[in-house]
Design an enzyme around this catalytic site. Structure first.
Site, PDB file in Angstrom:
ATOM      1  N   SER A 136      72.917  23.613  64.868  1.00 55.19           N
ATOM      2  CA  SER A 136      72.535  24.208  63.580  1.00 55.19           C
ATOM      3  C   SER A 136      73.687  24.136  62.592  1.00 55.19           C
ATOM      4  O   SER A 136      74.848  24.325  62.961  1.00 55.19           O
ATOM      5  CB  SER A 136      72.142  25.674  63.793  1.00 55.19           C
ATOM      6  OG  SER A 136      72.011  26.349  62.552  1.00 55.19           O
ATOM      7  N   HIS A 305      59.015  28.548  61.273  1.00 54.15           N
ATOM      8  CA  HIS A 305      60.337  29.155  61.464  1.00 54.15           C
ATOM      9  C   HIS A 305      60.253  30.386  62.361  1.00 54.15           C
ATOM     10  O   HIS A 305      61.012  31.349  62.200  1.00 54.15           O
ATOM     11  CB  HIS A 305      60.953  29.543  60.117  1.00 54.15           C
ATOM     12  CG  HIS A 305      62.443  29.327  60.051  1.00 54.15           C
ATOM     13  ND1 HIS A 305      63.010  28.220  59.483  1.00 54.15           N
ATOM     14  CD2 HIS A 305      63.481  30.073  60.503  1.00 54.15           C
ATOM     15  CE1 HIS A 305      64.331  28.296  59.562  1.00 54.15           C
ATOM     16  NE2 HIS A 305      64.638  29.415  60.191  1.00 54.15           N
ATOM     17  N   GLY A 359      63.239  27.971  70.736  1.00 53.07           N
ATOM     18  CA  GLY A 359      64.142  28.718  69.875  1.00 53.07           C
ATOM     19  C   GLY A 359      64.509  30.042  70.515  1.00 53.07           C
ATOM     20  O   GLY A 359      65.518  30.172  71.195  1.00 53.07           O
TER      21      GLY A 359
END
Length: 425
Positions: A136, A305, A359
């Protein structure tokens, strides 16, 4: 008078003792955690509420966060029986890269806030499993520091910031350390309001306030781990933003980098400076998927997201069928949102995703036990993928398709079909 012990009771105690000795007594909660939900609970116990909610929470009322898992449960399996499943093949290919499992570790920023080495723990675990790790832009460690610990494939996640000079510098650094794919996030023009973080007084770096001081005091090992190593911040911006603290970095992002005028032309420009596979992350509509393909993207992440940006979006799984049907022959499709088991991975794969980006799952693992925690998460997914595949009557993950799942039929209808029906079209 002497009390006589009942022989049956004595035998039962003896047999129980033998069973315990034979089976062993485990005090390792991580090693025996059977599901991602159990890993989540271990993480919740290990770190303060403000840190846990940072990983666990979503935007505003968390409607989208809840919809992701609720709608995943609406997908049900259709197994076939009496099939030879003595061998299982779990490999898949995405954008020309072979993956040992149909999963990769998606991007997550500021992971060191959960203690320990943060992203370094995760990239080590990913490498041992041969899985792709996505760095990231907002990592607690720099591109170079993470790459130095990597033994597996690396991708790099990028924001469409205002300064093309900054973007080019990050892209060049990612290429220099061997990142093979670029993942461009398009759904963070501004950060969504995450109510849990506001209530907890959560910030980067974390601040001890009267509200959260008790939670910090109850987790001294977590606090001590934050004191070791560099200050928590966006180390990829050192030398770009003034100063080296997260506060100065965040101020620089908000004033100099946030780009409210980004367009698909910016993706087309990225295509000219990045020669490897290029993915667009945050696609939730056919129009955006088509625009990504037209701009030269090789693939997309169908993703809201994790419910952390715009609340009241539909679940990721509910828009996946339409996007696959329309663009699946032009784009590689990575799925994320609401995935908590190997069965969930196979649901997305059956509908048409090429692979799934994890995630929260791996972040829970990192928060629960660092590298060991992430390794345990990967082990759980591997075992569940294998077991679910067997129970479905399949021996190859590449053979799963929509014959093996049911889901609400409206998910396959064209966008706005309800409006057209009401207009008599």
């Amino acid at each position: 008078m002497r009390k006589v012990q009942h022989p049956f009771r004595a035998n039962a105690v003896t047999e129980l003792a033998k069973m315990l000795v034979a089976g062993g007594i485990s005090t390792d909660a991580l090693a025996t955690a059977p599901t991602i939900g159990d890993i989540r609970r271990l993480a919740k116990r290990r770190i303060p509420k403000m840190a846990f909610d940072f990983a666990d929470g979503g935007a505003d009322a968390e409607n989208t966060l809840q919809a992701n898992t609720d709608d995943m449960a609406k997908v049900t399996f259709v197994p076939q029986s009496l099939v030879d499943v003595s061998q299982q093949h779990l490999k898949t290919t995405v954008a020309g890269e072979e993956l040992p499992l149909p999963i990769l570790l998606g991007p997550a920023g500021s992971v060191r806030i959960f203690g320990g080495d943060g992203e370094l723990s995760a990239v080590r675990a990913a490498g041992k499993a041969g899985l792709t790790y996505t760095i990231s832009t907002a990592s607690s460690w720099s591109i170079e520091e993470i790459a130095a610990e990597a033994t597996g494939p690396l991708w790099f996640q990028l924001y469409m910031w205002r300064s093309r000079e900054t973007i080019r510098a990050l892209v060049d650094r990612a290429a220099a350390v061997g990142c093979t794919a670029l993942v461009v996030t398009i759904d963070v023009a501004v950060n969504g309001k995450r109510a849990r973080d506001h209530r907890n007084g959560m910030s980067i770096p974390p601040k001890v306030t009267l509200r959260n001081a008790l939670g910090v005091a109850r987790h001294p090992k977590w606090f001590a781990s934050l004191m070791r190593g560099p200050a928590i911040g966006f180390r990829n911006l050192e030398g770009i933003a003034e100063g080296s603290s997260a506060m100065s970095h965040q101020e620089y992002i908000n004033t100099e980098l946030v780009n409210l005028s980004a367009t698909w032309d910016d993706i087309a420009w990225l295509r000219t400076i990045w020669k490897g596979p290029l993915f667009v992350k945050g696609v939730m509509s056919l129009s955006d998927a088509e625009s990504a393909a037209d701009a030269g993207a090789d693939g997309i992440f169908v993703s809201n997201h994790g419910g952390r940006q715009l609340d009241s979006l539909p679940s990721s799984i509910s828009v996946l069928p339409r996007i696959v049907d329309a663009l699946g022959d032009r784009l590689s499709i990575i799925f994320d949102g609401g995935v908590r088991s190997g069965g969930d991975v196979l649901k997305a794969k059956a509908i048409g995703a090429d692979a799934v980006a994890l995630g929260r799952s791996w972040v829970y693992g990192a928060a629960a036990a660092g590298e060991r925690g992430v390794q345990r998460v990967i082990d759980i997914y591997r075992a569940e993928l294998r077991e679910t595949l067997i129970l479905l009557g399949l021996d190859n993950v590449e053979d799963i398709d929509r014959r093996f799942v049911n889901y609400p039929p409206e998910w396959s209808r064209p966008e706005h079909s309800r409006d057209r029906d009401s207009a008599g079209i």
